[in-house]
Each structure stands twice: as C-alpha cells, then as structure tokens.
Design a protein around this motif. Structure first.
Motif, PDB file in Angstrom:
ATOM      1  N   ALA A 281       0.825  -1.220   0.000  1.00  0.00           N
ATOM      2  CA  ALA A 281       0.000   0.000   0.000  1.00  0.00           C
ATOM      3  C   ALA A 281       0.854   1.263   0.000  1.00  0.00           C
ATOM      4  CB  ALA A 281      -0.924  -0.013   1.218  1.00  0.00           C
ATOM      5  N   LEU A 282       2.152   1.126  -0.239  1.00  0.00           N
ATOM      6  CA  LEU A 282       3.054   2.291  -0.221  1.00  0.00           C
ATOM      7  C   LEU A 282       3.291   2.803  -1.639  1.00  0.00           C
ATOM      8  CD1 LEU A 282       5.699   0.922   2.296  1.00  0.00           C
ATOM      9  CD2 LEU A 282       4.404   3.037   2.609  1.00  0.00           C
ATOM     10  N   PRO A 283       3.716   4.056  -1.762  1.00  0.00           N
ATOM     11  CA  PRO A 283       4.103   4.531  -3.089  1.00  0.00           C
ATOM     12  C   PRO A 283       5.320   3.757  -3.611  1.00  0.00           C
ATOM     13  CG  PRO A 283       4.360   6.280  -1.414  1.00  0.00           C
ATOM     14  CD  PRO A 283       3.873   5.073  -0.709  1.00  0.00           C
TER      15      PRO A 283
ATOM     16  N   HIS B 188       9.979   5.346  -3.731  1.00  0.00           N
ATOM     17  CA  HIS B 188      10.986   5.441  -2.673  1.00  0.00           C
ATOM     18  C   HIS B 188      11.428   4.035  -2.264  1.00  0.00           C
ATOM     19  CE1 HIS B 188      10.953   9.669  -2.043  1.00  0.00           C
ATOM     20  NE2 HIS B 188       9.697   9.739  -1.642  1.00  0.00           N
ATOM     21  N   VAL B 189      12.513   4.023  -1.491  1.00  0.00           N
ATOM     22  CA  VAL B 189      13.113   2.760  -1.065  1.00  0.00           C
ATOM     23  C   VAL B 189      12.102   1.813  -0.394  1.00  0.00           C
ATOM     24  CG1 VAL B 189      14.670   1.857   0.726  1.00  0.00           C
ATOM     25  CG2 VAL B 189      15.483   3.563  -0.887  1.00  0.00           C
ATOM     26  N   HIS B 190      11.252   2.347   0.473  1.00  0.00           N
ATOM     27  CA  HIS B 190      10.381   1.478   1.263  1.00  0.00           C
ATOM     28  C   HIS B 190       9.433   0.658   0.372  1.00  0.00           C
ATOM     29  CE1 HIS B 190       8.262   1.244   5.449  1.00  0.00           C
ATOM     30  NE2 HIS B 190       8.302   0.092   4.856  1.00  0.00           N
TER      31      HIS B 190
ATOM     32  N   GLY C  17       4.684  -0.495   6.344  1.00  0.00           N
ATOM     33  CA  GLY C  17       4.161   0.865   6.262  1.00  0.00           C
ATOM     34  C   GLY C  17       5.024   1.854   7.012  1.00  0.00           C
ATOM     35  N   VAL C  18       4.842   3.130   6.660  1.00  0.00           N
ATOM     36  CA  VAL C  18       5.441   4.205   7.453  1.00  0.00           C
ATOM     37  C   VAL C  18       4.540   4.391   8.682  1.00  0.00           C
ATOM     38  CG1 VAL C  18       6.422   5.289   5.400  1.00  0.00           C
ATOM     39  CG2 VAL C  18       4.175   6.033   6.198  1.00  0.00           C
ATOM     40  N   PRO C  19       5.040   5.037   9.758  1.00  0.00           N
ATOM     41  CA  PRO C  19       4.229   5.145  10.974  1.00  0.00           C
ATOM     42  C   PRO C  19       2.833   5.728  10.753  1.00  0.00           C
ATOM     43  CG  PRO C  19       6.497   5.677  11.469  1.00  0.00           C
ATOM     44  CD  PRO C  19       6.439   5.499   9.979  1.00  0.00           C
TER      45      PRO C  19
ATOM     46  N   GLY D  55      16.572   2.632   7.693  1.00  0.00           N
ATOM     47  CA  GLY D  55      17.378   2.630   6.474  1.00  0.00           C
ATOM     48  C   GLY D  55      17.434   4.005   5.858  1.00  0.00           C
ATOM     49  N   MET D  56      18.049   4.072   4.705  1.00  0.00           N
ATOM     50  CA  MET D  56      18.194   5.343   3.970  1.00  0.00           C
ATOM     51  C   MET D  56      18.224   5.047   2.483  1.00  0.00           C
ATOM     52  SD  MET D  56      21.391   7.140   5.874  1.00  0.00           S
ATOM     53  CE  MET D  56      21.169   8.715   5.054  1.00  0.00           C
ATOM     54  N   SER D  57      17.985   6.079   1.689  1.00  0.00           N
ATOM     55  CA  SER D  57      18.097   5.896   0.234  1.00  0.00           C
ATOM     56  C   SER D  57      19.515   5.478  -0.126  1.00  0.00           C
ATOM     57  CB  SER D  57      17.765   7.190  -0.499  1.00  0.00           C
ATOM     58  OG  SER D  57      16.458   7.580  -0.207  1.00  0.00           O
TER      59      SER D  57
ATOM     60  N   GLY E 235       6.432  10.105   6.361  1.00  0.00           N
ATOM     61  CA  GLY E 235       7.382   9.249   5.647  1.00  0.00           C
ATOM     62  C   GLY E 235       8.052   9.930   4.464  1.00  0.00           C
ATOM     63  N   TYR E 236       7.659  11.162   4.156  1.00  0.00           N
ATOM     64  CA  TYR E 236       8.318  11.909   3.081  1.00  0.00           C
ATOM     65  C   TYR E 236       9.313  12.886   3.689  1.00  0.00           C
ATOM     66  CZ  TYR E 236       4.796  10.419  -0.351  1.00  0.00           C
ATOM     67  OH  TYR E 236       3.989   9.696  -1.184  1.00  0.00           O
ATOM     68  N   ASN E 237      10.474  13.030   3.024  1.00  0.00           N
ATOM     69  CA  ASN E 237      11.489  13.957   3.523  1.00  0.00           C
ATOM     70  C   ASN E 237      11.249  15.364   3.000  1.00  0.00           C
ATOM     71  OD1 ASN E 237      12.535  11.717   4.589  1.00  0.00           O
ATOM     72  ND2 ASN E 237      14.490  11.783   3.516  1.00  0.00           N
TER      73      ASN E 237
ATOM     74  N   PRO F  51       3.990  24.157   4.111  1.00  0.00           N
ATOM     75  CA  PRO F  51       3.806  24.250   5.554  1.00  0.00           C
ATOM     76  C   PRO F  51       2.322  24.161   5.946  1.00  0.00           C
ATOM     77  CG  PRO F  51       5.277  25.981   4.777  1.00  0.00           C
ATOM     78  CD  PRO F  51       4.737  25.298   3.564  1.00  0.00           C
ATOM     79  N   LYS F  52       2.071  23.436   7.026  1.00  0.00           N
ATOM     80  CA  LYS F  52       0.696  23.342   7.530  1.00  0.00           C
ATOM     81  C   LYS F  52       0.332  24.650   8.228  1.00  0.00           C
ATOM     82  CE  LYS F  52       0.401  18.890   6.418  1.00  0.00           C
ATOM     83  NZ  LYS F  52       0.045  18.626   5.023  1.00  0.00           N
ATOM     84  N   LEU F  53       1.366  25.423   8.590  1.00  0.00           N
ATOM     85  CA  LEU F  53       1.122  26.739   9.184  1.00  0.00           C
ATOM     86  C   LEU F  53       2.262  27.678   8.804  1.00  0.00           C
ATOM     87  CD1 LEU F  53      -0.620  28.250  11.626  1.00  0.00           C
ATOM     88  CD2 LEU F  53       1.616  28.099  12.685  1.00  0.00           C
TER      89      LEU F  53
END
Ligand code: MCA
Ligand code: AMP
Length: 512
Positions: free
Chosen positions: A208-210, A213-215, A254-256, A307-309, A413-415, A479-481
């Motif tokens: 269910a992830l995009p 990306h690595v995940h 999944g991401v958190p 992990g990391m890219s 989960g996105y940088n 930004p959300k704010l």
C-alpha cells in the motif's frame, strides 16, 4: 557469463507455476489479477522496447507516473535491460522535475498522459530523446509501443557494481543529490532481509506504499518477488481496504502514519490480524505509543527497522524471538553484513553514549551522481558512510535514533528539506527571511511549519504564502502553518535558533 542483474535474481525466484497469481489489485472497481507469466512477458516486451531505442550504456530512465502494476513492470524492465531507474514522486511539480531531469539527463522519460505537455517540454530541453506516457489505467504510448515487441528477452549481463537506480535525496546538506545504487547493493540487502525476516512459502504481502521510494519500491517489492510471493496491491493507501485484505495476507509494511491511521479503524482487531506473520514499520520514528497501542489491539509487535536511500536497510528489530524482543523506540540491531558504529569527536562512543551513526557494508551506495567531492565529504577517511542520524547503542545492543544532525523533516514518511522551502519563501516579494521547522503532528509524525519575517512595510498573510507555495512545490512540503513574526531568534553567532521555534510550536497540532 555469470550476471548479478537484480532482475535475473528476482526472476529466478518466480514460482514454477507461472500461471499462478503474482499480483492482485485490490482497489479497482473490478478485481484484476496478474500472473507471474504476465510479469515475465510484459517486462520482456518493455525491455525489448528500451533496447530497440539503442540507448547508450548506463542510460537513465526517469519515471513519474501514478502507482500501477504496469509502472512496477517498467521498473523491472529497466533492470532487465540493464539501464538505470530513476523514480520521481508523483507530487513533484515543474520546478522540481526540471531540476531532476536537468541533473540526471535521462535518455528516456515516462510520465502520466495528463502531464505530457509540460514534462516533455522540460525533457526535450534537457536533451532527452524519448518521452513516453503511462496512465494508471494502462493507457499511454509506452504500452502501445511495447505491444509491438517480442515477449522473449534475455536479461542484460550486469555486475554487482553496475548501477541499477538513482534515488534523489538531500544527504546531509544542500540540493537534492542522486544516490547511486548498484545491482549488488540491492540484491545483497534483499537477500539479507529475506533471511532475517523469515520470508517463507505461502507469504502474501499487502502493498500500500508509493513505489518511488526505497520502502515501497525496494524493501517491499524485492522482498515479495525474491520469495515468489503474491502481492495484494493498493494503488493508494486506504485503511479500510488494507483491513479487508489482511485475512488473505501475512506481511504488511508501512510508514508510521499508516499504522496511526489503521489504529483509528474499529475493524483493527486481533481477529483481523490473526493470519498476519509480520508488520514492518520504518522511514520515520515509530512512536512507542503507536507500538504499544498496536500490540494491545492486535496482539502483534510491529517490527521497526531503519534505512536510507543511500544504504537501503541498515538495522532491524529481531524477527526471531530467540534473537531478542522487539523494543519500542529502537530500530533494533545492525543487519547481518552491515557494520554500524556511533562516533563522537573521532572516537567510538561507549554503549549508551550519543554520537553520529556511521555505516559500512555491501548495501552502501556507490556515491552521489556526478558529485565525487560531495561523496567524499560524506564518508570518513576509513570508508564509513556518515548517515547524518544521531543515536546510541543501548546496553543490549539495540540502536536508538535520537535525532538528526542533518536539517531534515520527515512528514508522513516523506522527507522535507527546510532549506529548500526557505529558498522558495525568501524569493517571495515582501519577505525578509524565514525559518522552516518540523513540529510533532499526530498523523504525520512531524508537520512542516514556516516562520516568516516580512520586509519593513510589507503586508503579508500566512495563508497567501502557503497558497503560493502550493502552486510551486509538492503538496506534502507545503507548511501546515505559516507564522509571521518581527524577527527570528538568533544565538550570539547570528545562527537562527530553530530549537526555540520547535519548542514554541511543539503543541500546535497536539490532540487531547
Ligand atoms: C499527504 N499530505 C501530506 C503528506 N501526504 N502532508 C504532509 N506529509 C505527508 N506525507 C497532504 C497533502 O498535501 C494533501 O493536502 C492531503 O494530505 C491529502 O493528500 P493525499 O495524497 O490524498 O494524502 P494521503 O493519501 O492521505 O497520503 C498520506 C500518506 C502518504 C498515505 C501517509 O503521505 C504516504 O504514502 N506516505 C508514505 C511515504 C513513503 O513511502 N515513504 C518512504 C520513503 P492538501 O489537500 O492540503 O494539499 S523511503 C525512506 O524514507 C527510507 C529509505 C526508509 O527507511 O524507508
Ligand atoms: P531518505 O532520505 O528518504 O532515504 O530517508 C532516510 C532517513 O529516514 C534516515 O536517515 C533517517 O533519518 C530516517 N529514518 C528511516 N527509518 C527510520 C526509523 N525507523 N526511525 C527513525 N528515522 C528513520
């Protein structure tokens, strides 16, 4: 001739019965399934199409398309033909895509049909010769052209050190850099995870992830394919559809944020998860409260890994209870064949002490695309890669990540790189300066917040700044704010004290 082509290794693990279901699409109107033979034939046809273009060796194939099984087939075909895959987040807009295409100079670009106009213009300007389209409904020129190709193809011979993919990431500083991953990096990591996570016959993965990306692209897909396992495929994460799929599955990743959203579903029960063997979380810190709530509701302990890219997977909580318990707030032990050390001021930190995390292993990337100097800076003289993460190893050997030396926000989960957003804001009329920070958010883990100082006499509005950003950059970076202030807090060296801004806004999105 022997080959380390990653596709060939994945192909070798396909089950003997090629007519069995490899992928079941679970979010369309009508059920749709793909057999292993479909994967074999379609990747052969796509690989033949790529080869027919007579591209130079090492050509990059840049792809920005919605998630679909055909997009996965394209990834596998690029490996199969021995070219270099460059996935791009579907949220990126023109300025972002222009940078990646300009930097990577791909020979082939594949985009969504609706974006062909602007993407092809940017690509042709950057010297790309071939632009194809691929829709999430099997539309577009890519499949049309591939349909005229033969369905037999011998995977290109590739060595372990040959490039397989470039993933753009900002490393510890500066503009986005292309992390070059080899066939050997990914295959060694996939084999390690297959053994460490106990992949077994009969496993079924809910995906269910995009897949940019690595995940989602590597950890999840390589895991399933290397085990010859079926995937239940969701183009978009939807907690209800994931829950509906669990009784037919054994593994979920999944991401958190995905776990937080699943926990909000009353249907998440012990019974719903009773057939599940493994829940994996990563890409961002999993809060102990999420880990605990999950265990209470489902009876299962989420396995958190790190992990990391640049490195694919580095550490994992134990799968086998004989190796230890899964400990909330930790990312577990270095994986087999991965070396990890915590350093401070040129010496190894004793257990419990905090320092920079450095790693070595067959999974560590081949460097940043066309940036030998930057690559050198991110490795120590004795060959360890500096992750930019700050952590410690606890008394039992578990790695705990306590922060980051790199200025990075991880939202859902996105940088998000604050310097990039600050650059866009500072270029706006009436803005004197800005600072972007991440603050706790119940859904996304961290949320992006911008603090902006107007020029003398300028009339600015936070909402207007956010709206202007939304027109330019990927929506998850907005930004959300946006807060307007007279000045930014600075230390005696004149450096903006982002810790004070984070502290001031830490309760902004708090619930309860
Ligand atoms: C969506 N929105 C977000 C995010 N996602 N805001 C902040 N952070 C996000 N991550 C906002 C959009 O801007 C939009 O706002 C609104 O939410 C709805 O957008 P939509 O796309 O419908 O959102 P969604 O489908 O609910 O997406 C949330 C998501 C998604 C499912 C959590 O972000 C996701 O799939 N995240 C996974 C990322 C991932 O795979 N990371 C792995 C990286 P508006 O309407 O205002 O525009 S690999 C990695 O990090 C390493 C190597 C590792 O260890 O794995
Ligand atoms: P990326 O640039 O997308 O490869 O993101 C890699 C970064 O994600 C790492 O350097 C960490 O900062 C972070 N990360 C990945 N997994 C975890 C985790 N389980 N806990 C905390 N941070 C993580």
């Amino acid at each position: 001739m022997s080959s380390d082509n990653l596709f060939a290794a994945l192909r070798a693990a396909f089950p003997a019965d090629l007519d069995a279901t490899a992928i079941e699409v679970a979010d369309g109107e009508a059920p749709l399934s793909y057999s292993w033979r479909d994967l074999e034939r379609a990747t052969a046809m796509l690989a033949n199409l790529l080869e027919s273009l007579e591209l130079p060796a090492g050509s990059r194939v840049a792809v920005q398309t919605e998630k679909s099984v055909e997009a996965l087939m394209l990834y596998l075909a690029v490996l199969r033909a021995g070219f270099v895959y460059l996935p791009l987040n579907t949220a990126y807009q023109a300025a972002e895509i222009e940078y990646f295409i300009g930097n990577a100079e791909p020979a082939v670009v594949v985009c969504a049909p609706k974006n062909f106009g602007w993407v092809s213009k940017l690509a042709f300007k950057a010297g790309t010769r071939h632009v194809f389209t691929l829709g999430d409904d099997r539309s577009g020129s890519l499949l049309e052209r591939a349909s005229h190709q033969g369905d037999q193809h011998v995977p290109a011979v590739r060595g372990a050190d040959d490039l397989a993919a470039i993933l753009y990431t900002s490393g510890t500083t500066g503009r986005s850099k292309g992390a070059m991953l080899t066939h050997g990096n990914m295959l060694s990591n996939a084999r390690t995870l297959k053994a460490y996570w106990g992949w077994q016959p009969g496993d079924v993965l809910v995906h269910a992830l995009p897949i940019f990306h690595v995940h989602g692209l590597f950890v999840a897909i390589h895991g399933a394919l290397l085990n010859g396992s079926k995937m239940i495929w969701l183009a978009k994460f939807d907690p209800k559809r994931v829950l509906a799929a669990l009784p037919r599955a054994t593994v979920f990743m999944g991401v958190p944020t995905l776990y937080v959203r699943l926990l909000a579903e009353p249907g998440l029960t012990r019974a719903a998860c009773s057939g599940m063997r493994l829940f994996v979380a990563g890409s961002a810190p999993l809060l102990p409260e999420t880990f605990n709530a999950w265990r209470e509701r489902t009876g299962q302990a989420i396995l958190e890994r790190y992990g990391m890219s640049e490195t694919v997977m580095l550490t994992s909580n134990p799968y086998d209870p004989a190796d230890g318990e899964r400990r909330a707030g930790t990312v577990g032990f270095p994986l087999p064949r991965v070396q990890l050390r915590v350093r401070d001021e040129g010496r190894d930190c004793p257990r419990g002490e905090i320092g920079g995390i450095e790693v070595k292993g067959p999974n560590v990337f081949a460097g940043y695309w066309r940036l030998p100097e930057k690559t050198k800076e991110e490795f120590t003289d004795d060959g360890w890669f500096k992750t930019g993460d700050v952590g410690r190893i606890d008394e039992r050997g578990y790695v705990c990540i306590v922060g980051r030396s790199k200025d990075l926000i991880i939202s859902g989960g996105y940088n998000v790189y604050p310097a990039e957003i600050e650059g866009y804001i500072n270029d706006m009329p009436g803005v004197a300066e800005s600072a972007v920070v991440g603050v706790p958010h119940p859904d996304f883990g961290e949320a992006v917040v911008a603090v902006v100082v107007p020029r003398a006499g300028a009339q600015l509005e936070g909402a207007a700044i956010a709206a202007a950003l939304k027109a330019q950059i990927a929506n998850f970076k907005v930004p959300k704010l946006v807060e307007l202030v007279q000045e930014l807090p600075r230390n005696t060296m004149g450096k903006v004290q982002k810790n004070l801004l984070r502290e001031r806004h830490k309760g902004l999105f708090a619930t309860g």
